[in-house]
Design an enzyme around this catalytic site. Structure first.
Site: not given
Ligand code: UGA
Length: 425
Positions: A35, A155, A204, A257, A260
């Site tokens: 990395k 992400e 968090k 998924g 997180c």
């Molecule tokens: C999540 C949180 O949103 C961030 O605030 C946090 O910082 C991050 O985890 C972390 O703890 O590092 P992330 O896992 O990158 O972020 O992605 P999200 O956009 O939250 O989506 C998570 C999952 O939920 C994805 O599989 C997405 O497709 C799903 N999702 C999201 C849905 O099925 N429906 C929705 O309306 C929104």
């Protein structure tokens, strides 16, 4: 300020680059030599929109340097951000091995007062653990303070989220550390929540779990709506416009998924159980999320006559959501495993994930050719704006199963496709 970022994953790298944008000098430390070499060369070892250009800009300007020399990096910096992974342990709890290793190194090499900041998602009480580990490893009692400063970036939109956070949470008992953190974030125009480390750590988990809860709520509701021939998207819109509810994280789909939500919800469930106060609401969130891909696969199976054996299924999307190449806990893989179990012939596509698996195709056209059905499992924009008129003649049977409710269903139906979404009536 001289800032050390330990752990150069998407949180660490984004955090470092954001601080560069605010005029700080950053050192990125990682024990993974590969990395470090990639980052030193000005490239990212993961895909995140917009981050590559920023990395190039700040590596060229020497605002950020990368190293695997732990001792030197600790000695030369005044603020140390711990951004290493906290994977899920066997019992559902967060595994703090990497965090403790960093704390141990800090204890061994600390040479003057430093502020140690945990940015990784860490369970309640970790600030105290980090403090003890540093103290245990110190040769002489050099003062330091520990701060919990959780990260909320996503992400796929990491840069924008980190540049424009909704809030900044600072958990510390030290006035000196609090002043340094305020200085560090002085150009960020958002509310600050200043609290105790334990509350900060809990914020968090509570935030991620609440968002997961919203998703599971709409997904379970979608199943009821499905039975009643109601379009769940209308429900999301109708309730989301209520400012007390809000429109985000109400998109029904294949379940959440990523690296997180699945891990963090389980970790909070574990913490609650340990305290003798189970969070049954989150246990239901996990149950619904586990069932969601299965529910969708059942719909595909029924529509294809009750069996998937020897049916060719084109799966569009492998990452856990759009705009990332991360496949951790991706619902697409639950779908894939299940399709293979049912003896379907699987073909896959993803714009960013190149798994090297024999079923992966280079183009969407190649993926759908000869397919009995195509399943959209990741919400990539590429799949939203497909040329359906060109896709249809390539398929054996024109079946679309839209696991993300993102296709213009009226249009594809007009073209003669059979369409099923997640309660997208
Ligand atoms: C999540 C949180 O949103 C961030 O605030 C946090 O910082 C991050 O985890 C972390 O703890 O590092 P992330 O896992 O990158 O972020 O992605 P999200 O956009 O939250 O989506 C998570 C999952 O939920 C994805 O599989 C997405 O497709 C799903 N999702 C999201 C849905 O099925 N429906 C929705 O309306 C929104």
């Amino acid at each position: 300020m001289n800032i050390l970022i330990v752990g150069t994953g998407y949180v660490g790298t984004t955090t470092g680059l954001i601080f560069c944008e605010h005029g700080h000098k950053i050192t990125g430390l990682d024990l993974d030599e590969r990395k470090i070499q990639v980052l030193k060369g000005g490239s990212l070892h993961f895909y995140e929109p917009g981050l590559q250009d920023l990395l190039k800009k700040h590596t060229q300007a020497r605002n950020i340097i990368f190293t695997n020399n732990t001792e030197k990096a600790i000695k030369e910096n005044d603020v140390i951000f711990i951004c290493v992974g906290t994977p899920q342990g066997a019992d559902g709890s967060a595994d703090l091995t990497f965090v403790k290793n960093v704390a141990k190194s800090i204890g061994q090499h600390i040479n003057r007062y430093k502020v140690i900041v945990t940015k990784s998602t860490v369970p309640v009480g970790t600030a105290e653990i980090v403090t003890s580990v540093i103290k245990e490893n110190q040769k002489a009692p050099i003062p330091f303070d520990v701060v919990s400063n959780p990260e909320f970036l996503r992400e796929g939109s990491a840069l924008d989220d980190a540049l424009h956070p909704d809030r900044i949470v600072i958990g510390t008992t030290s006035e000196t550390a609090r002043t340094i953190m305020r200085e560090l974030y002085k150009d960020f125009h958002c509310p600050f929540v200043e609290t105790q480390p334990k509350a900060s750590e809990m914020i968090k988990y509570a935030a991620n779990s609440f968002l997961a809860l919203k998703i599971s709520y709409i997904n379970e509701l979608a199943r009821v709506c499905d039975k009643l021939s109601i379009n769940v998207n209308d429900i999301s819109k109708g309730i989301g416009l209520d400012q007390r509810i809000g429109p985000q994280f109400l998109k029904a789909g294949m379940g959440y998924g990523g690296s997180c939500f699945p891990k963090d919800v389980n970790a909070l469930i574990h913490t609650a159980k340990q305290q003798g106060t189970p969070l049954s609401i989150l246990e239901a969130v996990v149950k619904v999320n586990t069932e969601q891909p299965v529910y969708f696969i059942e719909k595909i199976k029924q529509a294809l006559g009750g069996s998937l054996q020897n049916k060719t299924i084109a799966v569009l999307g492998l990452s856990f959501k759009a705009n990332t190449d991360d496949t951790r806990e991706s619902p697409s893989f639950i779908l894939l495993d299940r399709l293979l179990e049912e003896q379907a012939i699987v073909k896959t596509h993803d714009p960013m994930v190149k798994s090297g698996a024999s079923h992966q195709c280079m183009t969407i056209e190649e993926t759908v050719t000869g397919a009995d059905a195509l399943v959209i499992s990741t919400d990539w924009d590429d799949y939203k704006h497909l040329n359906w008129g060109r896709i249809k003649p390539l398929m054996k049977q024109p079946n679309i199963f839209d696991g993300r409710n993102m296709v213009d269903k009226e249009r594809v139906k007009e073209l003669g496709f059979y369409y099923i979404g997640v309660s997208n009536h």
